[in-house]
Design a protein around this motif. Structure first.
Motif, PDB file in Angstrom:
ATOM      1  N   LEU A 159       0.842  -1.192   0.000  1.00 57.34           N
ATOM      2  CA  LEU A 159       0.000   0.000   0.000  1.00 57.34           C
ATOM      3  C   LEU A 159       0.881   1.246   0.000  1.00 57.34           C
ATOM      4  N   GLU A 160       0.616   2.141  -0.949  1.00 58.37           N
ATOM      5  CA  GLU A 160       1.335   3.410  -1.037  1.00 58.37           C
ATOM      6  C   GLU A 160       0.352   4.561  -0.833  1.00 58.37           C
ATOM      7  N   THR A 161       0.864   5.669  -0.302  1.00 61.79           N
ATOM      8  CA  THR A 161       0.019   6.846  -0.138  1.00 61.79           C
ATOM      9  C   THR A 161       0.811   8.103  -0.460  1.00 61.79           C
ATOM     10  N   ARG A 162       0.098   9.136  -0.923  1.00 55.88           N
ATOM     11  CA  ARG A 162       0.662  10.471  -1.110  1.00 55.88           C
ATOM     12  C   ARG A 162      -0.070  11.394  -0.145  1.00 55.88           C
ATOM     13  N   VAL A 163       0.677  12.156   0.617  1.00 51.30           N
ATOM     14  CA  VAL A 163       0.109  12.942   1.712  1.00 51.30           C
ATOM     15  C   VAL A 163       0.499  14.413   1.567  1.00 51.30           C
ATOM     16  N   VAL A 164      -0.478  15.300   1.785  1.00 54.73           N
ATOM     17  CA  VAL A 164      -0.209  16.733   1.841  1.00 54.73           C
ATOM     18  C   VAL A 164       0.076  17.114   3.291  1.00 54.73           C
ATOM     19  N   PHE A 165       1.240  17.691   3.530  1.00 59.77           N
ATOM     20  CA  PHE A 165       1.597  18.163   4.864  1.00 59.77           C
ATOM     21  C   PHE A 165       1.545  19.689   4.875  1.00 59.77           C
ATOM     22  N   VAL A 166       0.645  20.233   5.691  1.00 65.70           N
ATOM     23  CA  VAL A 166       0.549  21.688   5.863  1.00 65.70           C
ATOM     24  C   VAL A 166       1.339  22.034   7.120  1.00 65.70           C
ATOM     25  N   THR A 167       2.347  22.888   6.968  1.00 62.08           N
ATOM     26  CA  THR A 167       3.262  23.159   8.080  1.00 62.08           C
ATOM     27  C   THR A 167       3.454  24.652   8.297  1.00 62.08           C
ATOM     28  N   VAL A 168       4.043  24.970   9.440  1.00 67.41           N
ATOM     29  CA  VAL A 168       4.375  26.341   9.793  1.00 67.41           C
ATOM     30  C   VAL A 168       5.686  26.303  10.576  1.00 67.41           C
ATOM     31  N   GLN A 169       6.415  27.418  10.571  1.00 65.55           N
ATOM     32  CA  GLN A 169       7.627  27.477  11.378  1.00 65.55           C
ATOM     33  C   GLN A 169       7.277  27.188  12.835  1.00 65.55           C
ATOM     34  N   VAL A 230      -9.478  17.865  -1.509  1.00 65.84           N
ATOM     35  CA  VAL A 230      -8.232  17.866  -0.745  1.00 65.84           C
ATOM     36  C   VAL A 230      -7.478  19.174  -1.010  1.00 65.84           C
ATOM     37  N   PRO A 231      -6.953  19.827   0.029  1.00 66.84           N
ATOM     38  CA  PRO A 231      -6.121  21.022  -0.186  1.00 66.84           C
ATOM     39  C   PRO A 231      -4.743  20.611  -0.692  1.00 66.84           C
ATOM     40  N   VAL A 232      -4.595  20.525  -2.018  1.00 71.30           N
ATOM     41  CA  VAL A 232      -3.360  20.006  -2.613  1.00 71.30           C
ATOM     42  C   VAL A 232      -2.203  20.985  -2.485  1.00 71.30           C
TER      43      VAL A 232
END
Length: 280
Positions: A159-169, A230-232
């Motif tokens: 199983l493979e997945t692609r994930v959006v990571f929303v980050t901040v300092q 999804v927020p790409v």
């Protein structure tokens, strides 16, 4: 002040120019918008491009906005959701893959969780000083084939997945959390501001077919791009409406107050050259 018995939700947004509080009552009926009970606001101080420059001043602004909201609502605000923006807010995509744990090859929730963990580890290994606000799966592949929807219950070996990571300092995040807690409010959860805005301004259909949400603030512009719900992509840029005001003031050689009026169209026809304003 009395403590409310109903389901109350409080949101806090600290912008570069204004700090805003909203108090709402959740509806018992599914799909019904919450009822707005009170709002509070104050001019932001100790903020620059969405991050804290003076914790003391920023805390004072939050307290002022909270007091206004409390006075209108009639009860004390103790807990809240907090929106995080600022120039360090961004997103990246990373992937992860795992072997299916069950002997019969059936995909379980645990496999999804493990794939997400691997994706996060892969992402975080090269990102120092970043705080992950959201980890949102974009798509899954099972044995090399893309899965439409949730793969739980299907059978395969990888199983493979692609994930959006929303980050901040991370230090921007910590400073903002410290300001809220110093103001006497416990934080329920922290949400990236563009994600929170999309919940109020975009429909599920719009986010499914694909759209962008642009928010022009005083010192920053945020952009969230949605596809398949999804927020790409989530990005923030260090330019805002104040820059437009400044350019108008310089271009027309007028005060900042007058430039603000020109920007929003509050001036007499013929007072300033239309072509010049459009060029600026």
């Amino acid at each position: 002040m009395a403590t409310p018995s109903k389901k109350i939700v409080v949101g806090i947004d600290i912008g570069s120019q204004m700090t805003r509080i909203i108090v709402a009552e959740e509806s018992a009926k599914l799909g019904t918008p919450p009822k707005i009970l009170a709002i509070g606001y104050a001019e932001s101080a100790g903020m620059r491009h969405g991050y804290v420059t003076s914790p003391r001043d920023a805390t004072a602004s939050v307290i002022s906005a909270i007091r206004m909201a409390e006075k209108s609502a009639g009860f004390e605000i103790k807990r809240a959701y907090v929106a995080v923006g600022g120039i360090s807010l961004s997103s990246e995509i990373s992937g992860g893959a795992v072997g299916i744990a069950r002997p019969d090859g059936e995909v379980t929730d645990e496999d999804l969780k493990n794939a997400m963990i691997i994706a996060e580890q892969s992402f975080a290994s090269g990102k120092k000083n970043r705080k992950i606000l959201h980890a949102i799966p974009m798509k899954f592949r099972l044995d090399g084939y893309e899965v439409m929807g949730n793969p739980v219950g299907m059978k395969g070996s990888r199983l493979e997945t692609r994930v959006v990571f929303v980050t901040v300092q991370e230090h921007h995040f910590n400073d903002l959390v410290s300001v809220i807690t110093e103001a006497g409010v416990d934080i329920i959860d922290v949400v990236a501001a563009p994600i929170a805005e999309s919940m109020a301004t975009l429909t599920k259909k719009q986010k499914m077919v694909g759209c962008g949400l642009l928010n022009i603030g005083s010192e920053t512009v945020s952009l969230a791009v949605f596809d398949n719900d999804v927020p790409v992509s989530v990005e923030t840029f260090s330019i805002g409406s104040n820059d437009i005001t400044n350019d108008i003031a310089l271009g027309l050689r007028i005060s900042l107050d007058e430039a603000e009026r020109v920007k929003v169209g509050r001036f007499e026809a013929g007072q300033y050259p239309k072509k010049k304003i459009e060029e600026i």
